[in-house]
Design an enzyme around this catalytic site. Structure first.
Site, PDB file in Angstrom:
ATOM      1  N   CYS A   2      -1.767   2.098  13.322  1.00 22.45           N
ATOM      2  CA  CYS A   2      -2.460   2.868  14.352  1.00 22.45           C
ATOM      3  C   CYS A   2      -1.466   3.458  15.356  1.00 22.45           C
ATOM      4  O   CYS A   2      -0.525   2.807  15.780  1.00 22.45           O
ATOM      5  CB  CYS A   2      -3.501   2.051  15.074  1.00 22.45           C
ATOM      6  SG  CYS A   2      -4.877   1.486  14.074  1.00 22.45           S
ATOM      7  N   ARG A  27       4.094   4.564  10.670  1.00 23.67           N
ATOM      8  CA  ARG A  27       3.456   3.294  10.981  1.00 23.67           C
ATOM      9  C   ARG A  27       2.349   2.949   9.989  1.00 23.67           C
ATOM     10  O   ARG A  27       1.884   1.813   9.939  1.00 23.67           O
ATOM     11  CB  ARG A  27       2.881   3.324  12.404  1.00 23.67           C
ATOM     12  CG  ARG A  27       3.936   3.464  13.476  1.00 23.67           C
ATOM     13  CD  ARG A  27       3.321   3.747  14.823  1.00 23.67           C
ATOM     14  NE  ARG A  27       2.608   2.595  15.336  1.00 23.67           N
ATOM     15  CZ  ARG A  27       3.112   1.709  16.170  1.00 23.67           C
ATOM     16  NH1 ARG A  27       4.365   1.827  16.569  1.00 23.67           N
ATOM     17  NH2 ARG A  27       2.404   0.700  16.606  1.00 23.67           N
ATOM     18  N   TRP A  74      -5.502   2.897  11.157  1.00 25.32           N
ATOM     19  CA  TRP A  74      -5.412   2.015   9.985  1.00 25.32           C
ATOM     20  C   TRP A  74      -6.657   1.134  10.039  1.00 25.32           C
ATOM     21  O   TRP A  74      -6.822   0.320  10.938  1.00 25.32           O
ATOM     22  CB  TRP A  74      -4.131   1.188  10.064  1.00 25.32           C
ATOM     23  CG  TRP A  74      -3.769   0.488   8.792  1.00 25.32           C
ATOM     24  CD1 TRP A  74      -3.113   1.018   7.718  1.00 25.32           C
ATOM     25  CD2 TRP A  74      -4.000  -0.893   8.474  1.00 25.32           C
ATOM     26  NE1 TRP A  74      -2.938   0.050   6.757  1.00 25.32           N
ATOM     27  CE2 TRP A  74      -3.474  -1.135   7.181  1.00 25.32           C
ATOM     28  CE3 TRP A  74      -4.616  -1.949   9.145  1.00 25.32           C
ATOM     29  CZ2 TRP A  74      -3.530  -2.370   6.560  1.00 25.32           C
ATOM     30  CZ3 TRP A  74      -4.675  -3.186   8.526  1.00 25.32           C
ATOM     31  CH2 TRP A  74      -4.137  -3.384   7.255  1.00 25.32           C
ATOM     32  N   ASN A  99      -6.076   1.173  19.615  1.00 25.84           N
ATOM     33  CA  ASN A  99      -5.320   0.325  18.695  1.00 25.84           C
ATOM     34  C   ASN A  99      -5.706  -1.130  18.965  1.00 25.84           C
ATOM     35  O   ASN A  99      -5.853  -1.518  20.119  1.00 25.84           O
ATOM     36  CB  ASN A  99      -3.808   0.459  18.920  1.00 25.84           C
ATOM     37  CG  ASN A  99      -3.270   1.805  18.507  1.00 25.84           C
ATOM     38  OD1 ASN A  99      -3.981   2.629  17.935  1.00 25.84           O
ATOM     39  ND2 ASN A  99      -2.006   2.053  18.821  1.00 25.84           N
ATOM     40  N   GLY A 100      -5.800  -1.931  17.905  1.00 29.90           N
ATOM     41  CA  GLY A 100      -6.071  -3.348  18.088  1.00 29.90           C
ATOM     42  C   GLY A 100      -7.414  -3.752  17.524  1.00 29.90           C
ATOM     43  O   GLY A 100      -8.058  -3.000  16.782  1.00 29.90           O
ATOM     44  N   GLU A 478      13.182 -11.170  -1.068  1.00 35.24           N
ATOM     45  CA  GLU A 478      13.194  -9.884  -0.385  1.00 35.24           C
ATOM     46  C   GLU A 478      13.284  -8.728  -1.376  1.00 35.24           C
ATOM     47  O   GLU A 478      12.631  -7.690  -1.202  1.00 35.24           O
ATOM     48  CB  GLU A 478      14.367  -9.843   0.604  1.00 35.24           C
ATOM     49  CG  GLU A 478      14.615  -8.503   1.280  1.00 35.24           C
ATOM     50  CD  GLU A 478      13.475  -8.031   2.167  1.00 35.24           C
ATOM     51  OE1 GLU A 478      13.539  -6.886   2.647  1.00 35.24           O
ATOM     52  OE2 GLU A 478      12.505  -8.787   2.379  1.00 35.24           O
ATOM     53  N   LYS A 482      10.504  -5.735  -1.705  1.00 37.34           N
ATOM     54  CA  LYS A 482      10.831  -4.311  -1.606  1.00 37.34           C
ATOM     55  C   LYS A 482      10.304  -3.538  -2.804  1.00 37.34           C
ATOM     56  O   LYS A 482       9.783  -2.433  -2.665  1.00 37.34           O
ATOM     57  CB  LYS A 482      12.350  -4.126  -1.493  1.00 37.34           C
ATOM     58  CG  LYS A 482      12.923  -4.487  -0.148  1.00 37.34           C
ATOM     59  CD  LYS A 482      12.484  -3.498   0.930  1.00 37.34           C
ATOM     60  CE  LYS A 482      12.553  -4.120   2.297  1.00 37.34           C
ATOM     61  NZ  LYS A 482      11.468  -5.046   2.603  1.00 37.34           N
ATOM     62  N   GLU A 485       6.312  -3.311  -2.696  1.00 40.46           N
ATOM     63  CA  GLU A 485       5.698  -2.509  -1.636  1.00 40.46           C
ATOM     64  C   GLU A 485       6.035  -1.034  -1.748  1.00 40.46           C
ATOM     65  O   GLU A 485       5.268  -0.196  -1.249  1.00 40.46           O
ATOM     66  CB  GLU A 485       6.064  -3.043  -0.248  1.00 40.46           C
ATOM     67  CG  GLU A 485       7.508  -2.976   0.133  1.00 40.46           C
ATOM     68  CD  GLU A 485       7.786  -3.631   1.498  1.00 40.46           C
ATOM     69  OE1 GLU A 485       6.840  -3.797   2.283  1.00 40.46           O
ATOM     70  OE2 GLU A 485       8.946  -3.974   1.757  1.00 40.46           O
ATOM     71  N   HIS A 501       9.925 -24.526 -15.178  1.00 45.09           N
ATOM     72  CA  HIS A 501       8.747 -25.184 -14.628  1.00 45.09           C
ATOM     73  C   HIS A 501       7.554 -24.236 -14.543  1.00 45.09           C
ATOM     74  O   HIS A 501       6.639 -24.459 -13.766  1.00 45.09           O
ATOM     75  CB  HIS A 501       9.066 -25.762 -13.247  1.00 45.09           C
ATOM     76  CG  HIS A 501      10.103 -26.827 -13.273  1.00 45.09           C
ATOM     77  ND1 HIS A 501       9.843 -28.120 -13.700  1.00 45.09           N
ATOM     78  CD2 HIS A 501      11.428 -26.795 -12.977  1.00 45.09           C
ATOM     79  CE1 HIS A 501      10.955 -28.837 -13.633  1.00 45.09           C
ATOM     80  NE2 HIS A 501      11.933 -28.055 -13.196  1.00 45.09           N
ATOM     81  N   LYS A 600       3.718  -0.006   9.318  1.00 46.54           N
ATOM     82  CA  LYS A 600       5.056  -0.392   9.754  1.00 46.54           C
ATOM     83  C   LYS A 600       5.010  -1.527  10.771  1.00 46.54           C
ATOM     84  O   LYS A 600       5.726  -2.509  10.658  1.00 46.54           O
ATOM     85  CB  LYS A 600       5.768   0.828  10.362  1.00 46.54           C
ATOM     86  CG  LYS A 600       7.176   0.529  10.871  1.00 46.54           C
ATOM     87  CD  LYS A 600       8.090   0.104   9.741  1.00 46.54           C
ATOM     88  CE  LYS A 600       9.496  -0.198  10.206  1.00 46.54           C
ATOM     89  NZ  LYS A 600      10.317  -0.755   9.139  1.00 46.54           N
TER      90      LYS A 600
END
Length: 605
Positions: A2, A27, A74, A99-100, A478, A482, A485, A501, A600
């Protein structure tokens, strides 16, 4: 997640609002909109496409005005459809962007409906618009101050009334806001980047503040309703961040900015002294007997890597927790533990909530590792270390991660020295290694052409397995994050010793297995794991240090790293994994900088 932009001026500010939204696209969002006052009427345009589509709508309808607000949304409450997009209206008079998340929106909605208010969206934000209208009597500033007292949750809002042109009111309760000051024009945004090139005179709004923007100035009331003055900052570093230069995407640009970001982060370090973390750091760091690291996503993986350093180098017990899980479980607080919160933006909702929970449990020793000096996390901690990565536009974090690792290594060596485990020669050796990192990273970045060739193969796959051992296992995590996403390929990471295992059952020719292979004490164990994959027909893609004697062969593809870098090896080995994810995403044609469903800055839980 947002974005908000607003302005009052004596000129048409709609192009300013659109440019601000464009700068906030990084974002993440799934709808966008603009509202402006035109000849005493509030007019609005909304889109469930990109900002470029919204701009075309505005051009077609010839929307212009001197007072306006804009938003990228968003979706949380209500599907990402046009009627749920912001700005939200009440009685065609009050226009609002938010926003929120408002946690008590259902209770407020029921009360407003009982008073005759009609709701046309499924958003929690519409509650705020109607609340403001319900107490509005030709004084918007007063109405906003009164309405926000009833809100529970997180919010940053910007509001105008068609009856009061050249006036925008804003409020902050858990989500960031920044005011931009101009000459007979003033601006509001959720991110200073939105105002780059418009003004460099900024006021970072504090928690609980309500703000009124007019042509003549800015009026700020704190959470008690008392008019206050806030410090004006002059910021000149944002404009270059939004220019791609010779790069295809911001993610690629930011990968290649890592040598400079690390150089900037360590530029002020001549020795590993407690004062690097604050004026009273020596007393606090001498009191602690353990660390608790709280973070989310990529920042969490930096904490996992640091655990290996902190326990093996500084000999201090370290626990690393996902912040969103920590606050919702029973834990045993240790008042002598240092709580370290890690966040690129410093506004990550789950990490902030975890920090507040730690405070409530009695933790008084806290430290922020963050990229934004004015952020909430920095303000709410006793100690801090700023990473100086610069603005990161791409949703998939790169330079923020490597500079976080640098910060955590500096903390590790500082604690080692304080605890009497290091002499001056060893300190200088560590410092020399840190200073050589930018040059070493440039050598790794030179591997890009070889990685592009691998990416073409990966782009045709749907599943990838990543392996690492010891402090390189979080680097494998990581790398998998990457890839998933940015390219939408399913990727998982495991400690290489865990292969037999369970994960070995997945290994076939169709699943590439990416392996991080530094020349460390676990190399021979890792080679055994590599053989387990090869004998079952798996295809291995190995990033190997020069002296590991792992070579190209049937079923094994090797890219040779320029040098082994000892304790700092994780910082070098993550870079080719970033490049592999980036170029695989490019080959698959995904939206690299703005992956689907992702944001973001995660400013809501």
């Amino acid at each position: 997640m947002c974005g908000i932009v607003g302005a009052v001026a004596k000129r048409n500010i709609v192009p300013v609002l659109i440019e601000g939204l464009r700068r906030l696209e990084y974002r993440g969002y799934d709808s966008c909109g603009v509202a402006a006052i035109v000849n005493g009427v509030a007019r609005c345009a909304r889109s469930i496409s990109r900002v470029a589509n919204l701009e075309q709508q505005i051009h077609d309808m010839q929307l212009l005005g001197e007072t306006g607000i804009a938003h990228t949304r968003w979706a949380t409450h209500g599907a990402p459809v046009a009627h749920n997009a912001h700005p939200i209206f009440s009685h065609d008079t009050i226009a609002l962007v938010h926003n929120g998340i408002i946690e008590n929106h259902e209770t407020l909605r029921e009360g407003l409906q009982a008073s005759g208010y009609k709701f046309v969206t499924q958003t929690d934000s519409e509650v705020i618009a109607h609340l403001i209208y319900s107490v509005y009597h030709d004084n918007l500033f007063s109405a906003v101050r009164e309405a926000v007292k009833k809100l529970h949750g997180a919010y940053a809002i910007a509001v105008f009334s068609k009856n009061q042109p050249h006036r925008v009111c804003c409020a902050r309760g858990g989500s960031p806001l920044v005011v931009g000051l101009g000459q007979h024009e003033n601006f509001i945004a959720s991110d200073a980047l939105a105002l780059a090139g418009i003004t460099n005179r900024l006021i970072f709004i504090k928690e609980g503040d309500v703000v009124e923007l007019t042509l003549d100035g800015v009026q700020i009331a704190d959470h008690n309703g008392v008019l206050v003055q806030r410090r004006i900052h002059t910021v000149n570093s944002y404009d270059s961040a939004v220019k791609l230069g010779p790069y295809q995407h911001f993610m690629q640009k930011e990968i290649f900015e890592q040598p400079q970001a690390i150089s900037d982060t360590i530029a002020h370090i001549d020795a590993f002294e407690p004062e690097l973390f604050g004026t009273n750091a020596s007393d606090i760091l001498n009191e602690i007997d353990s660390l608790l690291i709280l973070a989310c996503g990529t920042s969490y993986y930096s904490g996992l890597t640091a655990k290996y350093w902190l326990e093996s180098i500084a000999k201090i017990p370290t626990h690393v927790e996902i912040a969103s899980e920590y606050r919702y479980r029973d834990s045993v607080p240790n008042p002598r533990s240092l709580v370290v919160v890690i966040s690129q933006s410093g506004e990550t909702a789950d990490t902030l909530a975890g920090l507040k929970h730690a405070h409530a449990l009695g933790h008084s020793h806290t430290m922020a590792i963050c990229n934004v000096a004015s952020s909430a996390i920095v303000r709410f901690t006793t100690l801090r270390f700023l990473t100086h990565a610069g603005t990161e536009i791409g949703v998939a974090s790169t330079k923020a991660f490597t500079t976080q690792l640098v910060a955590l290594f500096v903390l590790t060596v500082t604690l080692k020295w304080l605890r009497g485990h290091a002499d001056s020669n060893l300190q200088m050796q560590y410092l020399k290694q840190l200073r050589h990192l930018p040059a070493a990273l440039n050598s790794v970045l030179a591997l890009e052409p070889q990685i592009i060739a691998w990416a073409e193969e990966f782009s045709r796959k749907e599943n990838v397995l990543f392996l690492g051992r010891g402090m390189h296992y979080p680097i494998a995590l990581e790398g998998a994050l990457k890839l998933k996403e940015t390219s939408y390929i399913h990727a998982e990471a495991y400690p290489a010793g865990e292969l037999k295992h369970g994960p070995l059952a997945l290994v076939t020719e169709a699943m590439p297995v990416v392996t991080v292979a530094p020349n460390d004490m676990l190399l021979e164990k890792l080679k055994s794991n590599i053989h387990e994959v090869r004998t079952r027909g798996g295809q291995l893609y190995v990033f190997a240090d020069a002296d590991t004697r792992i070579v190209n062969d049937e079923g094994i593809h090797v890219i040779r790293m320029p040098e082994h870098y000892g304790l700092l090896s994780p910082i070098l080995h993550v870079v080719p994994l970033q490049l592999l994810a980036y170029h695989t995403a490019c080959a698959r044609g995904t939206d690299v900088d703005k992956p689907r469903n992702l944001a973001k800055s995660v400013t809501v839980e």
